[in-house]
Design an enzyme around this catalytic site. Structure first.
Site, PDB file in Angstrom:
ATOM      1  N   HIS A   1       0.828  -1.204   0.000  1.00  6.88           N
ATOM      2  CA  HIS A   1       0.000   0.000   0.000  1.00  6.88           C
ATOM      3  C   HIS A   1       0.866   1.260   0.000  1.00  6.88           C
ATOM      4  O   HIS A   1       0.547   2.253  -0.660  1.00  6.88           O
ATOM      5  CB  HIS A   1      -0.924  -0.032   1.221  1.00  6.88           C
ATOM      6  CG  HIS A   1      -1.784   1.175   1.351  1.00  6.88           C
ATOM      7  ND1 HIS A   1      -1.575   2.121   2.322  1.00  6.88           N
ATOM      8  CD2 HIS A   1      -2.845   1.608   0.636  1.00  6.88           C
ATOM      9  CE1 HIS A   1      -2.470   3.080   2.201  1.00  6.88           C
ATOM     10  NE2 HIS A   1      -3.258   2.796   1.186  1.00  6.88           N
TER      11      HIS A   1
ATOM     12  N   GLU B   1       1.986   1.852  -3.452  1.00  5.23           N
ATOM     13  CA  GLU B   1       0.905   2.422  -4.253  1.00  5.23           C
ATOM     14  C   GLU B   1       0.872   3.943  -4.105  1.00  5.23           C
ATOM     15  O   GLU B   1       0.732   4.684  -5.083  1.00  5.23           O
ATOM     16  CB  GLU B   1      -0.434   1.825  -3.815  1.00  5.23           C
ATOM     17  CG  GLU B   1      -1.645   2.428  -4.510  1.00  5.23           C
ATOM     18  CD  GLU B   1      -2.875   2.437  -3.639  1.00  5.23           C
ATOM     19  OE1 GLU B   1      -3.603   3.463  -3.643  1.00  5.23           O
ATOM     20  OE2 GLU B   1      -3.125   1.443  -2.940  1.00  5.23           O
ATOM     21  N   HIS B   2       1.041   4.416  -2.867  1.00  7.72           N
ATOM     22  CA  HIS B   2       1.062   5.862  -2.633  1.00  7.72           C
ATOM     23  C   HIS B   2       2.288   6.519  -3.273  1.00  7.72           C
ATOM     24  O   HIS B   2       2.184   7.589  -3.873  1.00  7.72           O
ATOM     25  CB  HIS B   2       1.074   6.142  -1.127  1.00  7.72           C
ATOM     26  CG  HIS B   2      -0.284   6.111  -0.500  1.00  7.72           C
ATOM     27  ND1 HIS B   2      -0.860   7.219   0.073  1.00  7.72           N
ATOM     28  CD2 HIS B   2      -1.186   5.115  -0.355  1.00  7.72           C
ATOM     29  CE1 HIS B   2      -2.051   6.914   0.551  1.00  7.72           C
ATOM     30  NE2 HIS B   2      -2.271   5.624   0.310  1.00  7.72           N
TER      31      HIS B   2
ATOM     32  N   GLU C   1      -4.482   7.811   7.320  1.00  7.97           N
ATOM     33  CA  GLU C   1      -5.432   6.855   6.747  1.00  7.97           C
ATOM     34  C   GLU C   1      -5.700   5.700   7.716  1.00  7.97           C
ATOM     35  O   GLU C   1      -6.839   5.256   7.879  1.00  7.97           O
ATOM     36  CB  GLU C   1      -4.884   6.329   5.411  1.00  7.97           C
ATOM     37  CG  GLU C   1      -5.852   5.500   4.610  1.00  7.97           C
ATOM     38  CD  GLU C   1      -5.286   5.088   3.260  1.00  7.97           C
ATOM     39  OE1 GLU C   1      -5.978   4.330   2.545  1.00  7.97           O
ATOM     40  OE2 GLU C   1      -4.156   5.514   2.906  1.00  7.97           O
TER      41      GLU C   1
END
Length: 424
Positions: free
Chosen positions: A52, A55-56, A132
């Site tokens: 993840h 991905e950022h 998040e």
């Protein structure tokens, strides 16, 4: 490799990279993406959340583009760029007008092969991801699914959260992200897919140019998921108790895949479903209740979510379990036909979107090693009988369950009580 109509074509480059495209003459756009068969289940415990994080970081600059330049170039042509991380896949994709296909392919190739991992950008994005995680922890109808997954697969990659944990994300070094990307973002682990108003030869040429530097290393071993099940319960001062009850289910290629999909739809897939009608409409016990399937390459989960008040929780579970018992022996032709229509409509409606087609092409190549014709899928859905659905339900609901409850959960029955009531 082509389909009978010639619209879908598949090529495997000498590097091992698979390129698949579908021509859609009546649209003016193209969706283009790189789909890496690597996600949360490919991570080690100390690097949980790295997929993840990557991905950022993909949009935070390359060797020749700043983070701002990536956004500006795409938006200058009216395009959209995005990404997502799942347990078995990480995807990066754009949607552009057909004349801007080359730009889209250039940017996706650039972020996959030449990400800069600028230290300042990385620290800023670390802070964003921590926010998040905090937001997810403050959202009970979101975080309950992480608890459910972890309880079903304790101490395993399949049970870890996609976002990672605050402790790991705070400590994850730049070098760990770069090393993970080198190991997993390889030609044998990636499918490049495109759908829209395009020509396969054009897509092939763009991929050969912009993905030439993708590593060709052998794929790392994937740890199998071993379902255990059990119970998670956390008392919180909330207005509602959030409950997920689930069972071990089947993967994509299993004979029960379509019967289980139809079972989920007729049991809790819409306003006409059994759970919605019995639990919400007739008894008013919940605002939200639904069932879901979560297939994987080597298994999967079947689950039911409900959000209910503390006083209603005690009645909710027996009613739900009674529906699980009944569906093993009593399914009508009418409700099976409704479920069948819903599943087929969802499939066929998705084919109108270039983005959905693009994603579907990549997923089919990674799961099945081929493109599955729509007619073949529809035929399998049509072939499911009442007996198939009842038999699938019998196998599912006699397996050891997983229960996750968050909120004022004192009146939610234990897993032991659930097993006794189901006769599992």
């Amino acid at each position: 490799m082509t389909d009978p109509s010639g619209a879908i074509r598949v090529s495997r480059l000498p590097t091992g990279l698979i390129v698949v495209s579908e021509r859609m003459d009546r649209v003016e756009t193209v969706s283009f993406g790189a789909y890496v068969a690597s996600g949360t289940r490919n991570e080690t415990a100390p690097e949980n959340g790295v997929s993840h994080f990557l991905e950022h970081m993909a949009f935070k600059g390359t060797e020749r583009r700043s983070a701002a330049a990536i956004a500006e170039e795409i938006e200058a042509v009216g395009g959209h760029i995005n990404a997502y991380t799942a347990r078995e896949q990480t995807a990066f994709y754009v949607k552009v007008l057909k004349e801007d296909t080359a730009l889209g392919a250039d940017i996706i190739g650039d972020i996959l092969t030449h990400s800069a991992f600028d230290r300042d950008e990385l620290e800023r994005e670390r802070g964003v991801i921590l926010q998040e995680i905090g937001q997810a922890n403050d959202t009970p109808d979101d975080i309950i699914f992480d608890h459910f997954q972890e309880t079903a697969y304790p101490g395993q990659p399949m049970g870890r959260p996609v976002l990672g944990t605050e402790e790991i994300i705070r400590a994850l070094p730049r070098e760990a992200l770069m090393a993970y990307m080198r190991r997993h973002y390889t030609t044998g682990n990636t499918v490049v897919a495109a759908a829209g108003n395009l020509h396969h030869e054009q897509v092939l040429d763009l991929v050969q140019r912009h993905f030439a530097d993708l590593p060709t290393d052998p794929l790392p071993r994937v740890e199998p998921g071993l379902y255990e099940g059990g119970e998670f319960r956390e008392e919180r001062d909330l207005d509602q108790v959030h409950i997920v009850l689930g069972f071990p289910s089947v993967g994509y290629g299993h004979a029960d895949y379509y019967p289980t999909m139809l079972l989920s739809t007729l049991l809790g897939g819409g306003m006409s479903s059994r759970l919605f009608q019995e639990v919400r409409e007739k008894r008013g016990l919940v605002y939200s209740v639904y069932s879901f399937t979560a297939p994987a390459m080597d298994g999967g989960l079947f689950g039911i979510y409900a959000g209910t008040g503390e006083s209603e929780a005690e009645e909710l579970m027996p009613v739900t379990l009674e529906e699980l018992r009944k569906v093993q022996t009593d399914v009508t032709e009418a409700e099976l036909n409704r479920a069948r229509a819903q599943v087929k409509a969802g499939l066929l409606m998705s084919l109108e979107s270039t983005g959905s087609r693009c994603e579907q092409l990549a997923r089919q190549m990674q799961v099945f090693g081929r493109i599955v014709p729509t007619a073949e899928t529809v035929a399998k859905i049509n072939a499911v009988t009442i007996e198939d659905v009842q038999a699938a339900a019998g196998r599912l609901f006699r397996a050891p369950p997983t229960l996750a409850a968050l909120g004022p959960a004192g009146r939610v029955p234990s897993v032991t009580a659930i097993i006794e009531r189901l006769g599992a």
